[in-house]
Design a protein around this motif. Structure first.
Motif, short mmCIF file in Angstrom:
data_model
loop_
_atom_site.label_atom_id
_atom_site.label_comp_id
_atom_site.label_asym_id
_atom_site.label_seq_id
_atom_site.Cartn_x
_atom_site.Cartn_y
_atom_site.Cartn_z
N GLU A 79 0.81 -1.23 0.00
CA GLU A 79 0.00 0.00 0.00
C GLU A 79 0.84 1.27 0.00
N SER A 80 2.11 1.16 0.31
CA SER A 80 2.96 2.36 0.32
C SER A 80 3.70 2.56 -1.01
N LEU A 81 3.52 1.65 -1.96
CA LEU A 81 4.19 1.81 -3.25
C LEU A 81 3.65 3.04 -3.97
N PRO A 82 4.48 3.72 -4.73
CA PRO A 82 4.10 5.00 -5.35
C PRO A 82 3.30 4.86 -6.64
N PHE A 83 2.15 4.21 -6.55
CA PHE A 83 1.34 3.99 -7.75
C PHE A 83 0.92 5.29 -8.42
N THR A 84 0.49 6.27 -7.63
CA THR A 84 0.04 7.53 -8.25
C THR A 84 1.20 8.24 -8.93
N GLU A 85 2.38 8.20 -8.32
CA GLU A 85 3.55 8.86 -8.94
C GLU A 85 3.99 8.15 -10.21
N LEU A 86 3.74 6.85 -10.31
CA LEU A 86 4.09 6.11 -11.51
C LEU A 86 3.00 6.19 -12.58
N LEU A 87 1.77 5.98 -12.18
CA LEU A 87 0.68 5.88 -13.16
C LEU A 87 0.20 7.22 -13.69
N THR A 88 0.27 8.28 -12.90
CA THR A 88 -0.21 9.58 -13.38
C THR A 88 0.59 10.07 -14.59
N PRO A 89 1.92 10.13 -14.52
CA PRO A 89 2.64 10.58 -15.71
C PRO A 89 2.52 9.61 -16.89
N LEU A 90 2.44 8.31 -16.61
CA LEU A 90 2.27 7.35 -17.70
C LEU A 90 0.91 7.51 -18.37
N THR A 91 -0.12 7.79 -17.57
CA THR A 91 -1.45 8.02 -18.12
C THR A 91 -1.45 9.24 -19.03
N LYS A 92 -0.82 10.32 -18.56
CA LYS A 92 -0.74 11.54 -19.37
C LYS A 92 0.03 11.29 -20.66
N LEU A 93 1.16 10.60 -20.55
CA LEU A 93 1.98 10.29 -21.73
C LEU A 93 1.21 9.44 -22.72
N TYR A 94 0.50 8.43 -22.21
CA TYR A 94 -0.27 7.54 -23.08
C TYR A 94 -1.36 8.31 -23.82
N ALA A 95 -2.07 9.18 -23.12
CA ALA A 95 -3.15 9.95 -23.74
C ALA A 95 -2.61 10.87 -24.85
N VAL A 96 -1.51 11.55 -24.58
CA VAL A 96 -0.90 12.43 -25.58
C VAL A 96 -0.44 11.63 -26.79
N ALA A 97 0.18 10.47 -26.54
CA ALA A 97 0.68 9.63 -27.63
C ALA A 97 -0.47 9.14 -28.51
N CYS A 98 -1.56 8.71 -27.90
CA CYS A 98 -2.72 8.22 -28.67
C CYS A 98 -3.35 9.35 -29.48
N GLU A 99 -3.47 10.52 -28.87
CA GLU A 99 -4.03 11.67 -29.60
C GLU A 99 -3.14 12.02 -30.78
N ALA A 100 -1.83 12.03 -30.59
CA ALA A 100 -0.90 12.35 -31.67
C ALA A 100 -0.95 11.31 -32.78
N ALA A 101 -1.11 10.03 -32.39
CA ALA A 101 -1.15 8.95 -33.38
C ALA A 101 -2.51 8.87 -34.07
N GLY A 102 -3.54 9.44 -33.42
CA GLY A 102 -4.89 9.37 -33.99
C GLY A 102 -5.53 8.00 -33.81
#
Length: 115
Positions: free
Chosen positions: A44-67
């Motif tokens: 429960e102390s693992l940094p999931f939010t610190e890992l997943l938040t930037p990955l989520t943002k990166l994934y969304a930008v990449a998908c939008e750019a790729a169409g």
């Protein structure tokens, strides 16, 4: 060294793609060791939010750019693991299955995605 100095140094040394690939390989080693350890971490102390938040943002930008959607995980992730994460992401943003259904049918989805 300041954060901006670190970023400039990193940008000059490696491309973002190369650096993220290196981070991904290192993360895979760390995760495998944590899962297989005789002394497991405090999950429960693992940094999931610190890992997943930037990955989520990166994934969304990449998908939008790729169409289109870019395949986010390999077959190594089980259907149960994928659904567990999807549900947690939905709950974290106070979304529900109806919200998901609206996005699931978006035009950027392709049935010809590599699996």
């Amino acid at each position: 060294m300041s954060r901006s100095s670190n970023v400039a140094f990193i940008d000059a040394a490696q491309s973002p793609e190369s650096e993220l690939a290196d981070i991904g390989l290192r993360l895979e080693l760390i995760v495998t060791a944590a899962i297989n350890s005789d002394i497991p971490p405090n999950w429960e102390s693992l940094p999931f939010t610190e890992l997943l938040t930037p990955l989520t943002k990166l994934y969304a930008v990449a998908c939008e750019a790729a169409g289109r959607e870019i395949t986010p995980v390999t077959q190594e992730a089980t259907p149960t693991e994928v659904v567990m994460l999807a549900c947690a992401l939905l709950r974290a943003q106070d979304l529900n299955p109806f919200d998901l259904a609206l996005w699931f049918s978006r035009a950027t989805h392709s049935n010809n995605l590599p699996r």
